[in-house]
Design a protein around this motif. Structure first.
Motif, mmCIF file in Angstrom:
data_model
loop_
_atom_site.group_PDB
_atom_site.id
_atom_site.type_symbol
_atom_site.label_atom_id
_atom_site.label_comp_id
_atom_site.label_asym_id
_atom_site.label_seq_id
_atom_site.Cartn_x
_atom_site.Cartn_y
_atom_site.Cartn_z
ATOM 1 N N GLY A 271 0.850 -1.192 0.000
ATOM 2 C CA GLY A 271 0.000 0.000 0.000
ATOM 3 C C GLY A 271 0.883 1.239 0.000
ATOM 4 N N LYS A 272 0.288 2.387 0.376
ATOM 5 C CA LYS A 272 1.050 3.638 0.292
ATOM 6 C C LYS A 272 1.901 3.905 1.522
ATOM 7 C CE LYS A 272 -1.444 6.382 -3.049
ATOM 8 N NZ LYS A 272 -2.080 7.657 -3.340
ATOM 9 N N LYS A 273 1.418 3.571 2.707
ATOM 10 C CA LYS A 273 2.111 3.982 3.933
ATOM 11 C C LYS A 273 2.604 2.817 4.790
ATOM 12 C CE LYS A 273 1.462 8.501 3.655
ATOM 13 N NZ LYS A 273 2.562 9.460 3.683
ATOM 14 N N ASN A 274 2.210 1.600 4.455
ATOM 15 C CA ASN A 274 2.507 0.448 5.313
ATOM 16 C C ASN A 274 3.878 -0.154 4.966
ATOM 17 O OD1 ASN A 274 2.225 -1.590 7.181
ATOM 18 N ND2 ASN A 274 0.831 -2.805 5.923
ATOM 19 N N LEU A 275 4.922 0.241 5.727
ATOM 20 C CA LEU A 275 6.266 -0.277 5.498
ATOM 21 C C LEU A 275 6.355 -1.698 6.053
ATOM 22 C CD1 LEU A 275 9.551 1.671 5.908
ATOM 23 C CD2 LEU A 275 9.405 -0.625 6.808
ATOM 24 N N VAL A 276 6.588 -2.668 5.178
ATOM 25 C CA VAL A 276 6.612 -4.073 5.608
ATOM 26 C C VAL A 276 7.973 -4.732 5.398
ATOM 27 C CG1 VAL A 276 4.131 -4.447 5.282
ATOM 28 C CG2 VAL A 276 5.699 -4.846 3.366
ATOM 29 N N TYR A 277 8.885 -4.003 4.734
ATOM 30 C CA TYR A 277 10.202 -4.597 4.468
ATOM 31 C C TYR A 277 11.269 -3.514 4.521
ATOM 32 C CZ TYR A 277 14.056 -6.945 2.116
ATOM 33 O OH TYR A 277 15.292 -7.473 1.831
ATOM 34 N N PHE A 278 12.351 -3.812 5.231
ATOM 35 C CA PHE A 278 13.521 -2.935 5.242
ATOM 36 C C PHE A 278 14.772 -3.783 5.387
ATOM 37 C CE2 PHE A 278 16.924 -0.648 7.348
ATOM 38 C CZ PHE A 278 17.028 0.492 6.569
ATOM 39 N N SER A 279 15.723 -3.569 4.483
ATOM 40 C CA SER A 279 16.993 -4.287 4.587
ATOM 41 C C SER A 279 18.150 -3.359 4.254
ATOM 42 C CB SER A 279 17.007 -5.515 3.669
ATOM 43 O OG SER A 279 16.842 -5.129 2.323
ATOM 44 N N GLN A 280 19.275 -3.613 4.908
ATOM 45 C CA GLN A 280 20.488 -2.816 4.764
ATOM 46 C C GLN A 280 21.540 -3.691 4.080
ATOM 47 O OE1 GLN A 280 22.079 -1.846 8.598
ATOM 48 N NE2 GLN A 280 23.385 -0.199 7.828
ATOM 49 N N VAL B 123 14.793 -0.707 13.108
ATOM 50 C CA VAL B 123 13.671 0.233 13.266
ATOM 51 C C VAL B 123 14.170 1.676 13.136
ATOM 52 C CG1 VAL B 123 11.907 1.078 14.874
ATOM 53 C CG2 VAL B 123 12.348 -1.371 14.681
ATOM 54 N N LYS B 124 15.334 1.961 13.710
ATOM 55 C CA LYS B 124 15.902 3.316 13.664
ATOM 56 C C LYS B 124 16.210 3.740 12.226
ATOM 57 C CE LYS B 124 19.723 6.077 15.490
ATOM 58 N NZ LYS B 124 20.977 6.064 16.249
ATOM 59 N N LEU B 125 16.891 2.862 11.477
ATOM 60 C CA LEU B 125 17.234 3.185 10.097
ATOM 61 C C LEU B 125 15.995 3.238 9.202
ATOM 62 C CD1 LEU B 125 20.512 1.118 9.502
ATOM 63 C CD2 LEU B 125 20.292 3.540 10.051
ATOM 64 N N SER B 126 15.040 2.344 9.458
ATOM 65 C CA SER B 126 13.825 2.335 8.632
ATOM 66 C C SER B 126 12.997 3.599 8.859
ATOM 67 C CB SER B 126 12.994 1.084 8.894
ATOM 68 O OG SER B 126 12.434 1.098 10.183
ATOM 69 N N ASP B 127 13.032 4.149 10.095
ATOM 70 C CA ASP B 127 12.337 5.418 10.359
ATOM 71 C C ASP B 127 12.982 6.549 9.557
ATOM 72 O OD1 ASP B 127 10.512 4.270 12.036
ATOM 73 O OD2 ASP B 127 11.533 4.841 13.891
ATOM 74 N N ALA B 128 14.323 6.565 9.543
ATOM 75 C CA ALA B 128 15.043 7.579 8.753
ATOM 76 C C ALA B 128 14.737 7.415 7.263
ATOM 77 C CB ALA B 128 16.543 7.470 9.007
ATOM 78 N N ALA B 129 14.695 6.157 6.812
ATOM 79 C CA ALA B 129 14.398 5.875 5.401
ATOM 80 C C ALA B 129 12.978 6.307 5.047
ATOM 81 C CB ALA B 129 14.581 4.381 5.138
ATOM 82 N N LYS B 130 12.052 6.057 5.962
ATOM 83 C CA LYS B 130 10.646 6.409 5.719
ATOM 84 C C LYS B 130 10.489 7.918 5.558
ATOM 85 C CE LYS B 130 6.068 5.028 7.194
ATOM 86 N NZ LYS B 130 5.260 4.319 8.186
ATOM 87 N N LYS B 131 11.214 8.681 6.388
ATOM 88 C CA LYS B 131 11.163 10.150 6.277
ATOM 89 C C LYS B 131 11.694 10.602 4.919
ATOM 90 C CE LYS B 131 11.566 11.149 11.196
ATOM 91 N NZ LYS B 131 12.478 11.528 12.292
ATOM 92 N N GLN B 132 12.782 9.971 4.471
ATOM 93 C CA GLN B 132 13.349 10.320 3.166
ATOM 94 C C GLN B 132 12.387 9.994 2.030
ATOM 95 O OE1 GLN B 132 16.241 11.877 2.324
ATOM 96 N NE2 GLN B 132 16.550 12.241 4.502
#
Length: 198
Positions: free
Chosen positions: A123-132, A154-163
């Protein structure tokens, strides 16, 4: 490109105002300005769209293949982590929506970076995957298979989400200005063609 879009917008507005001048010496200059505005604007947009639709291959880049192994289509974004001296900048890019068992290929310019992140949205806002991901060898292309709904940090994914939110906001703004430019271009083109016919 944003500056050029603003220039095109105001030039088109001025062209509409100048279309009211119908006689005298100023009418010739007004018509010349309107024709030049149309030619310049159409040329810029044609070049921009061709460049955007062309394959985004970059010289001295790392190829990245993102494969969606999950049962649902996800909308993927890529963030290139650029490190310069004492600062770190995050450069987001939209990979696109990938269906199950399909893939997308991107090319990463890694001259200032040795790391990238991948974010997947359901969807538009539901972050379900993050990998570094680290890139120890820039001569080997990368393959990322998305097999689980995970969030590695969680910390990096929050920063990524803002970007990603800022990136989407800027693209939405740009889309509105481009739509206005197209509307004004169309009006100017109709007025010039109609005047020429009469």
């Amino acid at each position: 490109m944003v500056f050029i879009i603003f220039v095109i917008f105001w030039a088109c507005v001025l062209s509409l105002v100048l279309s009211k001048i119908k006689s005298g010496r100023m009418a010739k200059w007004a018509k010349l300005f309107r024709i030049l505005t149309l030619v310049f604007s159409i040329s810029i947009f044609a070049y921009w769209f061709i460049k955007k639709s062309a394959v985004a291959f970059v010289d001295n880049s790392v190829g990245l293949q993102v494969i969606n192994k999950l049962p649902q289509p996800l909308d993927f974004y890529l963030i290139n982590v650029n490190k310069m001296e004492n600062t770190t900048t995050l450069e987001p890019k939209h990979i696109g929506k990938i269906r199950p068992e399909y893939y997308r290929i991107e090319y990463l310019k890694m001259d200032k970076s040795d790391e990238y992140w991948i974010i997947g949205y359901l969807g538009k806002k539901n972050l379900v995957y993050f990998s570094q991901h680290a890139v120890p060898n820039k001569n080997i292309d990368q393959i990322v298979e998305v097999q689980n709904y995970i969030n590695q940090s969680v910390k990096l994914s929050d920063a990524a989400k803002k970007q990603v939110d800022a990136y989407n906001y800027e693209n939405t703004k740009l889309g509105i200005w481009i739509t206005l430019d197209f509307l004004l271009l169309f009006l100017n083109l109709v007025l010039i063609l109609r005047k020429n016919k009469s």
